[in-house]
Design a protein around this motif. Structure first.
Motif, PDB file in Angstrom:
ATOM      1  N   TYR A  32       0.931  -0.660   0.213  1.00  0.00           N
ATOM      2  CA  TYR A  32       0.384  -0.075  -0.045  1.00  0.00           C
ATOM      3  C   TYR A  32       0.723   1.110  -0.274  1.00  0.00           C
ATOM      4  CZ  TYR A  32      -2.729  -3.107   1.830  1.00  0.00           C
ATOM      5  OH  TYR A  32      -4.459  -4.383   1.595  1.00  0.00           O
ATOM      6  N   PHE A  34       1.545   5.356  -0.607  1.00  0.00           N
ATOM      7  CA  PHE A  34       1.127   6.482  -0.893  1.00  0.00           C
ATOM      8  C   PHE A  34       2.717   7.520  -1.204  1.00  0.00           C
ATOM      9  CE2 PHE A  34      -2.544   5.214   1.515  1.00  0.00           C
ATOM     10  CZ  PHE A  34      -1.975   4.082   2.075  1.00  0.00           C
ATOM     11  N   TYR A  36       3.016  12.209  -0.182  1.00  0.00           N
ATOM     12  CA  TYR A  36       2.316  13.085   0.066  1.00  0.00           C
ATOM     13  C   TYR A  36       3.772  14.137  -0.050  1.00  0.00           C
ATOM     14  CZ  TYR A  36      -0.170   9.722   3.338  1.00  0.00           C
ATOM     15  OH  TYR A  36      -0.700   8.722   4.189  1.00  0.00           O
ATOM     16  N   PHE A  46      -1.628  14.573   2.053  1.00  0.00           N
ATOM     17  CA  PHE A  46      -1.949  13.640   0.719  1.00  0.00           C
ATOM     18  C   PHE A  46      -1.893  13.899  -0.121  1.00  0.00           C
ATOM     19  CE2 PHE A  46      -3.037   9.310  -0.502  1.00  0.00           C
ATOM     20  CZ  PHE A  46      -4.375   9.877  -1.525  1.00  0.00           C
ATOM     21  N   LYS A  49      -2.143   7.218  -4.160  1.00  0.00           N
ATOM     22  CA  LYS A  49      -2.348   6.028  -3.660  1.00  0.00           C
ATOM     23  C   LYS A  49      -2.443   4.979  -3.917  1.00  0.00           C
ATOM     24  CE  LYS A  49      -6.289   4.637  -1.081  1.00  0.00           C
ATOM     25  NZ  LYS A  49      -7.636   5.223   0.257  1.00  0.00           N
ATOM     26  N   ILE A  51      -3.314   0.397  -4.011  1.00  0.00           N
ATOM     27  CA  ILE A  51      -3.367  -0.223  -3.170  1.00  0.00           C
ATOM     28  C   ILE A  51      -3.847  -1.334  -4.048  1.00  0.00           C
ATOM     29  CG2 ILE A  51      -5.420  -1.216  -1.783  1.00  0.00           C
ATOM     30  CD1 ILE A  51      -3.828   1.431  -0.804  1.00  0.00           C
ATOM     31  N   PHE A  90       7.027  12.892   0.185  1.00  0.00           N
ATOM     32  CA  PHE A  90       7.812  11.891   0.725  1.00  0.00           C
ATOM     33  C   PHE A  90       6.554  10.960   0.358  1.00  0.00           C
ATOM     34  CE2 PHE A  90      10.300  13.018   4.780  1.00  0.00           C
ATOM     35  CZ  PHE A  90       9.250  14.524   4.402  1.00  0.00           C
ATOM     36  N   ARG A  94       2.726   1.591   3.431  1.00  0.00           N
ATOM     37  CA  ARG A  94       1.828   1.772   4.935  1.00  0.00           C
ATOM     38  C   ARG A  94       2.275   2.598   5.584  1.00  0.00           C
ATOM     39  NH1 ARG A  94       1.784  -5.063   5.439  1.00  0.00           N
ATOM     40  NH2 ARG A  94       1.377  -5.190   3.420  1.00  0.00           N
TER      41      ARG A  94
END
Lengths: 107, 113
Positions: A32, A34, A36, A46, A49, A51, A90, A94
């Protein structure tokens, strides 16, 4: 153990040019992933993402990211950079974050 | 919704002092976490909670305590401040651990002299 690597401390790009901010990950099980963004003296926001599903994920402010399972990468991209995109970015898998990449877009 | 709020915004402590950083969220999120941000180190997880009454250690828990008596609040306690705890602290929350995006507070800049 899971980990994230952002190999570039800083990326410079001219306004209007495409940008890429690199991220590689190591995780057991489903990744998972992400991205940012952090503007000066602010908390993280955010962007997007991954998934499951399509390897190309679209997010906020025209950003997108490409998931590559074989290369365990999740690079952030934008077709045409803006000066206002200058910030700290970043990658996270998770709840574990990379060290961040400072993006500087030059006018 | 106020989102995630943190107080104070700035704090200066002397070595050995204790204090509590406050964090609250009004989104009914189960998962809450504390990070510290240091130059060149990114964000490092201090403690986290998957629900009221449940807390666990992250990557850098030494010198910090947490509790989660309600869904909304997740305070971080510095037991005996040390200069190595000088940092910017962020609280975050999400619906669930792992596959939901986190919402971050504005941060607390802590200096320990």
């Amino acid at each position: 153990a899971q980990s994230v690597a952002q190999p570039e401390d800083q990326v410079n790009v001219a306004e209007g040019n495409p940008l890429t901010v690199k991220c590689t990950y190591s995780v057991s099980g489903n990744p998972y992933l992400f991205w940012y963004v952090q503007y000066p003296n602010r908390g993280l926001q955010f962007l997007l993402k991954y998934i499951t599903g399509d390897n190309l994920v679209k997010g906020s402010y025209g950003f997108e990211a490409e998931f590559n399972k074989s290369q365990t990468s999740f690079h952030l991209k934008k077709p045409s950079a803006l000066v206002s995109d200058s910030a700290l970015y970043f990658c996270a898998v998770r709840g574990i974050f990379g060290t961040g990449t400072r993006l500087k877009v030059l006018a | 919704n106020a989102g995630v709020t943190q107080t104070p915004k700035f704090q200066v402590l002397k070595t050995g002092q204790s204090m509590t950083l406050q964090c609250a969220q009004d989104m009914n999120h189960e998962y809450m976490s504390w990070y510290r941000q240091d130059p060149g180190m990114g964000l490092r997880l201090i403690h986290y909670s998957v629900g009221a009454g449940i807390t666990d250690q992250g990557e850098v828990p030494n010198g910090y305590n947490v509790s989660r008596s309600t869904t909304e609040d997740f305070p971080l306690r510095l037991l005996s401040a040390a200069p190595s705890q000088t940092s910017v602290y962020f609280c975050a929350s999400s619906l669930q651990q792992g596959y939901n995006e986190q919402f971050f507070g504005p941060g607390t800049r802590l200096t320990v002299l």
